[in-house]
Design a protein around this motif. Structure first.
Motif, PDB file in Angstrom:
ATOM      1  N   GLU A  12      64.884  39.457 -67.078  1.00 45.46           N
ATOM      2  CA  GLU A  12      66.060  40.332 -67.222  1.00 45.46           C
ATOM      3  C   GLU A  12      66.272  41.052 -65.903  1.00 45.46           C
ATOM      4  O   GLU A  12      65.393  41.771 -65.425  1.00 45.46           O
ATOM      5  CB  GLU A  12      65.826  41.342 -68.349  1.00 45.46           C
ATOM      6  CG  GLU A  12      67.052  42.157 -68.670  1.00 45.46           C
ATOM      7  CD  GLU A  12      66.764  43.189 -69.759  1.00 45.46           C
ATOM      8  OE1 GLU A  12      66.385  42.809 -70.887  1.00 45.46           O
ATOM      9  OE2 GLU A  12      66.892  44.382 -69.441  1.00 45.46           O
ATOM     10  N   MET A  13      67.425  40.830 -65.310  1.00 43.62           N
ATOM     11  CA  MET A  13      67.734  41.417 -64.009  1.00 43.62           C
ATOM     12  C   MET A  13      68.137  42.891 -64.185  1.00 43.62           C
ATOM     13  O   MET A  13      68.408  43.335 -65.304  1.00 43.62           O
ATOM     14  CB  MET A  13      68.881  40.647 -63.329  1.00 43.62           C
ATOM     15  CG  MET A  13      68.681  39.145 -63.313  1.00 43.62           C
ATOM     16  SD  MET A  13      67.198  38.615 -62.468  1.00 43.62           S
ATOM     17  CE  MET A  13      67.868  38.329 -60.861  1.00 43.62           C
TER      18      MET A  13
ATOM     19  N   SER B  10      71.584  41.091 -66.897  1.00 45.03           N
ATOM     20  CA  SER B  10      71.760  39.650 -67.137  1.00 45.03           C
ATOM     21  C   SER B  10      70.399  38.959 -67.235  1.00 45.03           C
ATOM     22  O   SER B  10      69.396  39.461 -66.697  1.00 45.03           O
ATOM     23  CB  SER B  10      72.578  39.021 -66.006  1.00 45.03           C
ATOM     24  OG  SER B  10      71.830  39.042 -64.821  1.00 45.03           O
TER      25      SER B  10
ATOM     26  N   GLU C 294      68.116  35.569 -66.513  1.00 46.08           N
ATOM     27  CA  GLU C 294      68.054  34.337 -65.724  1.00 46.08           C
ATOM     28  C   GLU C 294      66.734  33.646 -65.980  1.00 46.08           C
ATOM     29  O   GLU C 294      65.743  34.295 -66.324  1.00 46.08           O
ATOM     30  CB  GLU C 294      68.186  34.661 -64.226  1.00 46.08           C
ATOM     31  CG  GLU C 294      69.566  35.188 -63.901  1.00 46.08           C
ATOM     32  CD  GLU C 294      69.860  35.210 -62.407  1.00 46.08           C
ATOM     33  OE1 GLU C 294      69.165  34.528 -61.639  1.00 46.08           O
ATOM     34  OE2 GLU C 294      70.798  35.941 -62.045  1.00 46.08           O
TER      35      GLU C 294
ATOM     36  N   PHE D 196      63.743  30.922 -64.427  1.00 45.05           N
ATOM     37  CA  PHE D 196      63.213  30.410 -63.163  1.00 45.05           C
ATOM     38  C   PHE D 196      62.095  29.409 -63.425  1.00 45.05           C
ATOM     39  O   PHE D 196      61.224  29.650 -64.257  1.00 45.05           O
ATOM     40  CB  PHE D 196      62.652  31.555 -62.319  1.00 45.05           C
ATOM     41  CG  PHE D 196      63.692  32.537 -61.875  1.00 45.05           C
ATOM     42  CD1 PHE D 196      64.447  32.291 -60.739  1.00 45.05           C
ATOM     43  CD2 PHE D 196      63.931  33.695 -62.605  1.00 45.05           C
ATOM     44  CE1 PHE D 196      65.426  33.196 -60.332  1.00 45.05           C
ATOM     45  CE2 PHE D 196      64.905  34.593 -62.204  1.00 45.05           C
ATOM     46  CZ  PHE D 196      65.659  34.344 -61.070  1.00 45.05           C
TER      47      PHE D 196
ATOM     48  N   GLU E  63      60.514  28.763 -57.893  1.00 45.47           N
ATOM     49  CA  GLU E  63      61.813  29.424 -57.694  1.00 45.47           C
ATOM     50  C   GLU E  63      61.656  30.945 -57.636  1.00 45.47           C
ATOM     51  O   GLU E  63      62.584  31.654 -57.275  1.00 45.47           O
ATOM     52  CB  GLU E  63      62.781  29.063 -58.828  1.00 45.47           C
ATOM     53  CG  GLU E  63      63.237  27.622 -58.753  1.00 45.47           C
ATOM     54  CD  GLU E  63      64.105  27.198 -59.939  1.00 45.47           C
ATOM     55  OE1 GLU E  63      64.608  26.071 -59.885  1.00 45.47           O
ATOM     56  OE2 GLU E  63      64.269  27.973 -60.908  1.00 45.47           O
TER      57      GLU E  63
END
Ligand code: BTN
Length: 238
Positions: free
Chosen positions: A220-221, A225, A227, A229, A233
């Motif tokens: 969780e950014m 948001s 994402e 990985f 990455e």
């Protein structure tokens, strides 16, 4: 099966593929001349000080996209094994073992995929036991002895560890996937906490909120948001 010295126990099992090793064959050694780690790294281990082993399984019941369950069961076996001796053991995604922000064990899994199935998996494990000094360029190593100041009988520990591996592989064979998933997440390093990570050479602050069905890290950014990985990455800042 014991080898006095070998380039790498993983390479040994992989290269014996023309006379297919039996399911579960485990090779251990006191010394690797070219021990291999993830990301093409070298795995350092002084002679006779640590656990160095690999085994081969044929998990044909797993689809290629389910291969992360192998990382999970091995991580849990290592977690369980080390927790007999010390507290605060964590699994650092995908399959390192950490104690106090330092790495005590690592896994190198090399799968052969045929069609959509995993036809063989060589699983190599290194656990730092009695080694007290590591090369300067190894980022953050630690061993059992550095934590407890005790010296361990490697052979005795090998047997204890093999018991744990068998227990956890049997859980996988009997389909206890939910239990494996839950315990893996429950032991995950930096789970549900805000930390710094590196993504494409940029520092981000974010929170691990889970692992997706392909074994990718769900983050969780800061802006809320989510994402995902894959390995390579994203890097932890430790
Ligand atoms: C890592 O964390 O980078 C993975 C380390 C895996 C090391 C073990 S030691 C036994 C086996 N043989 C190898 O060459 N590597 C694995």
């Amino acid at each position: 099966m014991y080898l006095e010295s070998v380039d790498s126990t993983n390479s040994y099992l992989k290269n014996s593929s023309n006379n297919k090793p039996e399911e579960g064959l485990l090779v251990y050694t006191k010394e690797q001349l070219a021990g291999r780690g993830q990301r093409e790294n070298h795995w350092e281990s002084e002679t006779n000080k640590n656990l160095l082993l690999s085994f081969i399984v044929y998990p044909v019941f797993l689809k290629a996209d389910e291969q992360f369950i192998l990382s999970k069961f091995v991580s849990l076996a290592m977690f369980d094994f080390l927790s007999q001796f010390i507290d605060n053991v964590y699994i650092k995604w995908p399959n390192d073992i950490y104690i106090n922000n330092k790495k005590i064990a690592g896994v190198l899994i090399e799968n052969t995929i045929k069609g959509k199935l995993i036809s063989s998996s060589v699983i190599g494990i290194g656990i730092n036991i009695n080694q007290e000094h590591f090369r300067k360029d190894i980022p953050n190593p630690i061993s059992l002895k550095m934590i407890t100041q005790k010296t361990y009988d490697i052979h005795e520990l090998l047997h204890l560890f093999i018991d744990k591996l068998n227990n956890w592989y049997n859980k996988l064979l009997s389909g206890e996937i939910k239990k494996i998933d839950k315990l893996y997440l429950g032991s995950l390093f930096r789970y549900n906490e805000i930390h710094n990570f590196m993504v494409n050479d940029k520092k981000i602050r974010a929170k691990i909120i889970g692992i997706d069905e392909n074994g990718r890290l769900m983050i969780e950014m800061e802006n809320g948001s989510i994402e995902v990985f894959a390995f390579k990455e994203i890097k932890y800042c430790i």
